[in-house]
Design a protein around this motif. Sequence first.
Motif, PDB file in Angstrom:
ATOM      1  N   ASN A 104      47.909  48.262  45.115  1.00 44.86           N
ATOM      2  CA  ASN A 104      48.025  47.702  46.460  1.00 44.86           C
ATOM      3  C   ASN A 104      47.583  46.247  46.536  1.00 44.86           C
ATOM      4  O   ASN A 104      47.874  45.577  47.532  1.00 44.86           O
ATOM      5  N   VAL A 105      46.881  45.744  45.531  1.00 39.97           N
ATOM      6  CA  VAL A 105      46.450  44.348  45.569  1.00 39.97           C
ATOM      7  C   VAL A 105      47.663  43.455  45.334  1.00 39.97           C
ATOM      8  O   VAL A 105      48.292  43.506  44.273  1.00 39.97           O
ATOM      9  N   ALA A 106      47.994  42.642  46.333  1.00 38.25           N
ATOM     10  CA  ALA A 106      49.135  41.720  46.241  1.00 38.25           C
ATOM     11  C   ALA A 106      48.618  40.370  45.740  1.00 38.25           C
ATOM     12  O   ALA A 106      48.366  39.446  46.525  1.00 38.25           O
ATOM     13  N   HIS A 107      48.461  40.248  44.428  1.00 36.26           N
ATOM     14  CA  HIS A 107      47.848  39.054  43.862  1.00 36.26           C
ATOM     15  C   HIS A 107      48.581  37.778  44.266  1.00 36.26           C
ATOM     16  O   HIS A 107      47.962  36.726  44.457  1.00 36.26           O
ATOM     17  N   HIS A 108      49.894  37.873  44.423  1.00 37.68           N
ATOM     18  CA  HIS A 108      50.691  36.673  44.670  1.00 37.68           C
ATOM     19  C   HIS A 108      50.442  36.056  46.042  1.00 37.68           C
ATOM     20  O   HIS A 108      50.802  34.892  46.271  1.00 37.68           O
ATOM     21  N   VAL A 109      49.821  36.779  46.976  1.00 37.18           N
ATOM     22  CA  VAL A 109      49.621  36.215  48.317  1.00 37.18           C
ATOM     23  C   VAL A 109      48.384  35.330  48.405  1.00 37.18           C
ATOM     24  O   VAL A 109      48.212  34.609  49.383  1.00 37.18           O
ATOM     25  N   PHE A 110      47.529  35.365  47.396  1.00 38.17           N
ATOM     26  CA  PHE A 110      46.262  34.630  47.468  1.00 38.17           C
ATOM     27  C   PHE A 110      46.416  33.220  46.919  1.00 38.17           C
ATOM     28  O   PHE A 110      46.976  33.014  45.843  1.00 38.17           O
ATOM     29  N   HIS A 144      40.284  29.130  35.327  1.00 41.94           N
ATOM     30  CA  HIS A 144      41.096  30.329  35.124  1.00 41.94           C
ATOM     31  C   HIS A 144      40.156  31.522  35.257  1.00 41.94           C
ATOM     32  O   HIS A 144      38.957  31.407  34.962  1.00 41.94           O
ATOM     33  N   PRO A 145      40.637  32.692  35.706  1.00 44.76           N
ATOM     34  CA  PRO A 145      39.739  33.839  35.852  1.00 44.76           C
ATOM     35  C   PRO A 145      38.992  34.231  34.582  1.00 44.76           C
ATOM     36  O   PRO A 145      37.935  34.848  34.659  1.00 44.76           O
ATOM     37  N   GLN A 146      39.538  33.873  33.419  1.00 40.50           N
ATOM     38  CA  GLN A 146      38.875  34.225  32.164  1.00 40.50           C
ATOM     39  C   GLN A 146      38.106  33.063  31.554  1.00 40.50           C
ATOM     40  O   GLN A 146      37.654  33.137  30.416  1.00 40.50           O
ATOM     41  N   ALA A 147      37.936  31.996  32.324  1.00 40.63           N
ATOM     42  CA  ALA A 147      37.238  30.826  31.792  1.00 40.63           C
ATOM     43  C   ALA A 147      35.769  31.116  31.519  1.00 40.63           C
ATOM     44  O   ALA A 147      35.182  30.604  30.569  1.00 40.63           O
ATOM     45  N   ALA A 148      35.155  31.905  32.380  1.00 40.70           N
ATOM     46  CA  ALA A 148      33.746  32.263  32.226  1.00 40.70           C
ATOM     47  C   ALA A 148      33.493  33.471  33.112  1.00 40.70           C
ATOM     48  O   ALA A 148      34.251  33.733  34.053  1.00 40.70           O
ATOM     49  N   GLU A 149      32.432  34.204  32.801  1.00 43.74           N
ATOM     50  CA  GLU A 149      32.098  35.354  33.637  1.00 43.74           C
ATOM     51  C   GLU A 149      31.371  34.884  34.889  1.00 43.74           C
ATOM     52  O   GLU A 149      30.382  34.158  34.816  1.00 43.74           O
ATOM     53  N   THR A 186      45.915  35.266  39.188  1.00 39.41           N
ATOM     54  CA  THR A 186      46.881  36.014  38.393  1.00 39.41           C
ATOM     55  C   THR A 186      46.641  37.506  38.554  1.00 39.41           C
ATOM     56  O   THR A 186      45.561  37.946  38.961  1.00 39.41           O
ATOM     57  N   ASP A 187      47.653  38.275  38.236  1.00 37.54           N
ATOM     58  CA  ASP A 187      47.549  39.730  38.196  1.00 37.54           C
ATOM     59  C   ASP A 187      47.133  40.119  36.782  1.00 37.54           C
ATOM     60  O   ASP A 187      47.900  39.933  35.841  1.00 37.54           O
ATOM     61  N   SER A 242      47.023  42.814  35.295  1.00 36.80           N
ATOM     62  CA  SER A 242      47.846  43.843  34.646  1.00 36.80           C
ATOM     63  C   SER A 242      49.127  43.267  34.074  1.00 36.80           C
ATOM     64  O   SER A 242      49.863  43.952  33.368  1.00 36.80           O
ATOM     65  N   THR A 243      49.407  41.978  34.362  1.00 39.59           N
ATOM     66  CA  THR A 243      50.576  41.291  33.828  1.00 39.59           C
ATOM     67  C   THR A 243      50.120  40.244  32.839  1.00 39.59           C
ATOM     68  O   THR A 243      49.401  39.314  33.220  1.00 39.59           O
ATOM     69  N   PRO A 244      50.492  40.346  31.558  1.00 40.51           N
ATOM     70  CA  PRO A 244      50.034  39.366  30.571  1.00 40.51           C
ATOM     71  C   PRO A 244      50.474  37.959  30.951  1.00 40.51           C
ATOM     72  O   PRO A 244      51.616  37.722  31.321  1.00 40.51           O
ATOM     73  N   THR A 245      49.541  37.021  30.903  1.00 42.19           N
ATOM     74  CA  THR A 245      49.850  35.620  31.187  1.00 42.19           C
ATOM     75  C   THR A 245      49.195  34.750  30.134  1.00 42.19           C
ATOM     76  O   THR A 245      48.200  35.122  29.514  1.00 42.19           O
ATOM     77  N   ARG A 246      49.755  33.570  29.964  1.00 43.74           N
ATOM     78  CA  ARG A 246      49.163  32.611  29.033  1.00 43.74           C
ATOM     79  C   ARG A 246      48.073  31.823  29.742  1.00 43.74           C
ATOM     80  O   ARG A 246      48.283  31.273  30.826  1.00 43.74           O
TER      81      ARG A 246
END
Length: 374
Positions: free
Chosen positions: A244-250, A339-344, A355-356, A358-362
């Motif tokens: 249900n999380v619509a990542h693209h709207v944020f 980026h969300p994975q830049a640091a905790e 980004t979502d 669950s969808t692989p991204t670069r």
Amino acid sequence: MTTAPVLHRLPAAAAANPDLLSLIGRTPLARVRTELPFPHPGFWAKLECLGAGGMKSRAALSMLCGARRRGELRPGATVVESTSGTLGIGLAFAGQALGHPVVLVGDIELEPSMRQLLRSYGAQLELVDRPAPEGGWQAARITRLRDVLSAIPDAYWPDQYNNPDNAAGYASMAAELREQLDHLDVLVCSVGTGGHSAGLVGPLRRRWPRLKVIGVDSVGSAIFGQPARPRLMRGLGSSIHPRNVAHHVFDEVHWVGPAEAVDACRRLARTSFVSGGWSTGAVALVSAWAARVEAGAVVATVFPDGPHRYLGTVYDDDFCHAHGLDRAPLATRPLELAHPQAAEAVGWARCRHVTDPSTPTRIPTGARTPGGSA
């Protein structure tokens, strides 16, 4: 998992009370100017604590009514759902209104006061006693839920994490906001199942196409690509990835920690009288920040429930001391992540690259290094 029996007793039949349905919605907006932690021009807060069952009674009714229309939920059949508490209140309300017994699968971290409240409302509780190795408490609850479903004839699982009727339940809130506000520039939404953000953004952007949407998550949550960690905060965040999380709207996402949320809640209670729990503190902090940095912008958010459930946690000095929240250094502005994975994320962090997971991204080049604060 747990060695407890699947069910202590089968749920009893429930009589419908449709008069309750008139108590849903039409909640007021409050203008909040509490310093959080600095002065700001103010933002609007939708006070869902003043609607019966809190914010999630809207989603609960939508999911059960949708299932009844489709024939998935038979008259008088039992509703079984996983909850950390807030949706449980909404389902208890919807079950009474529509005539369905409710069995809620929680975990042992559910506050004693919430357990008492849910049982007082007629819900039956089944509690798991340890988190799953993958997916934490939520995964453990869902495993137990499937066992409960198989033990009750005709039982129905709304599946709040993936049910589109969850989001559809907030159409009424969107309509109320359109009537209550002449204009809206920024909407700040807490994110757990993703229901109310997904349900609000479409209708509100049709009215105000340039609306900026900020998601607010908990530190330790996996929803927006951070690593899943044990979380003290309940009601927002997730160890799984709800569809249900619509990542693209944020347009951006903020992660807020428990010490920052507690500080915001207590400031609200002392000076604005309206307050709530973890989600309320987190969105209030981010809304005040947005009102400061977005010059002249009209900012609105949703306070999902009131403070009563949290008297033994957010507002309890002994609880806060035991968890180090009264000694933790408080972030007064978000740390910028490229980026969300830049640091905790710890304390308070912000990222404008949503980004979502669950969808692989670069991951963009150089995004492993946190940027400056904003």
